[in-house]
Design an enzyme around this catalytic site. Structure first.
Site, short mmCIF file in Angstrom:
data_model
loop_
_atom_site.label_atom_id
_atom_site.label_comp_id
_atom_site.label_asym_id
_atom_site.label_seq_id
_atom_site.Cartn_x
_atom_site.Cartn_y
_atom_site.Cartn_z
N TYR A 101 -2.00 -0.71 10.30
CA TYR A 101 -2.15 -1.15 8.90
C TYR A 101 -0.94 -0.75 8.08
CZ TYR A 101 -3.99 -1.45 4.15
OH TYR A 101 -4.16 -1.75 2.82
N SER A 135 0.86 -1.19 0.00
CA SER A 135 0.00 0.00 0.00
C SER A 135 0.89 1.23 0.00
CB SER A 135 -0.89 0.00 1.25
OG SER A 135 -1.49 1.26 1.45
#
Length: 252
Positions: A154, A140
């Protein structure tokens, strides 16, 4: 011969759309997720559009580490070999550190990092035996810097899997006896089920099909690293990596 690909976390979002787009390119697929009803529907949809494809589906909770290895072996046998493994399954839960939600942050860490490690181990066992293969890790753009609030854990897990992928790439590169490629994909804001309830910068959000099309192009090109879609995430990525934290906080 069709490319034989395993995609984890394929029941929805980016994983499901990757399955559709790879099948359209002639890939044979093995799709895993916890929700087998969704996988079955996806299988029927793909076969209706591409009757000649082989589409295997299997229930898999990637946090069951032993079953990750069992599933990889079974699906590789079912496909008649394995050309590509896409480590895609992930979780978007999270809360600011120290606010009483260790449970959510731990679940994200176990799913996004420890379970991803198990998937990489299982895939690389197959690729080492075959001496060929393509490991793809979905990270990501949040992995580029430490993130605040609900994104902290995350982002850290996505940075961790990117580091794992780079370590594997460093080991296999330049070894002609191992024709193994490793790609790390850094999606920007792509609309998916995971982020539909997350506050994202809507001006930068792209639809699922367009975003995944950029992911698939980078994977097919076997790029070592790719921020996708390239615009605007390549320049934004440079800002995120090098700007002062005060600037990064305003961008994320």
């Amino acid at each position: 011969m069709p490319t034989r690909t395993i995609i984890t976390g394929a029941s929805s979002g980016l994983g499901a759309e990757m399955a559709r787009q790879f099948a359209a390119k002639g890939h044979d697929l093995a799709l895993t997720a916890r929700r087998t009803d969704r996988l079955e529907h996806l299988r029927e949809e793909i076969l209706a559009a591409h009757p000649g494809r082989t589409i295997l589906v299997r229930a898999l909770d990637v946090t069951d580490n032993d079953d990750v290895f069992t599933a990889t072996a079974q699906l590789t046998e079912g496909l008649g070999g394995l050309d590509r493994f896409i480590v895609n399954a992930g979780l978007g839960k999270g809360a600011p550190i120290g606010t009483g939600r260790f449970d959510a942050n731990r679940e994200t860490a176990m799913t996004n990092f420890v379970a991803a490690l198990a998937q990489m181990e299982a895939a690389m066992q197959v690729f080492r035996e075959q001496r060929t293969g393509h490991l793809v890790v979905i990270s990501s753009v949040s992995a580029l810097r430490g993130m605040r609030r609900a994104m902290t854990t995350y982002a850290a897990t996505k940075a961790g899997v990117a580091a794992l992928a780079e370590g594997i790439r460093s080991e296999v590169v330049g070894r002609p006896e191992l024709a193994i490629d490793v790609s790390t994909i850094y999606p920007g804001y792509i609309c998916s089920e995971m982020n539909e309830k997350v506050e994202q910068e809507q001006k930068l959000m792209v639809d699922t099909q367009s975003g995944v099309r950029a992911m698939v192009a980078a994977i097919e090109a076997r790029k070592a690293k790719a921020l996708v879609p390239p615009w605007p995430w390549v320049p934004i990525g440079e800002v995120i990596k090098h700007a002062p934290l005060s600037v990064v906080r305003r961008l994320t």
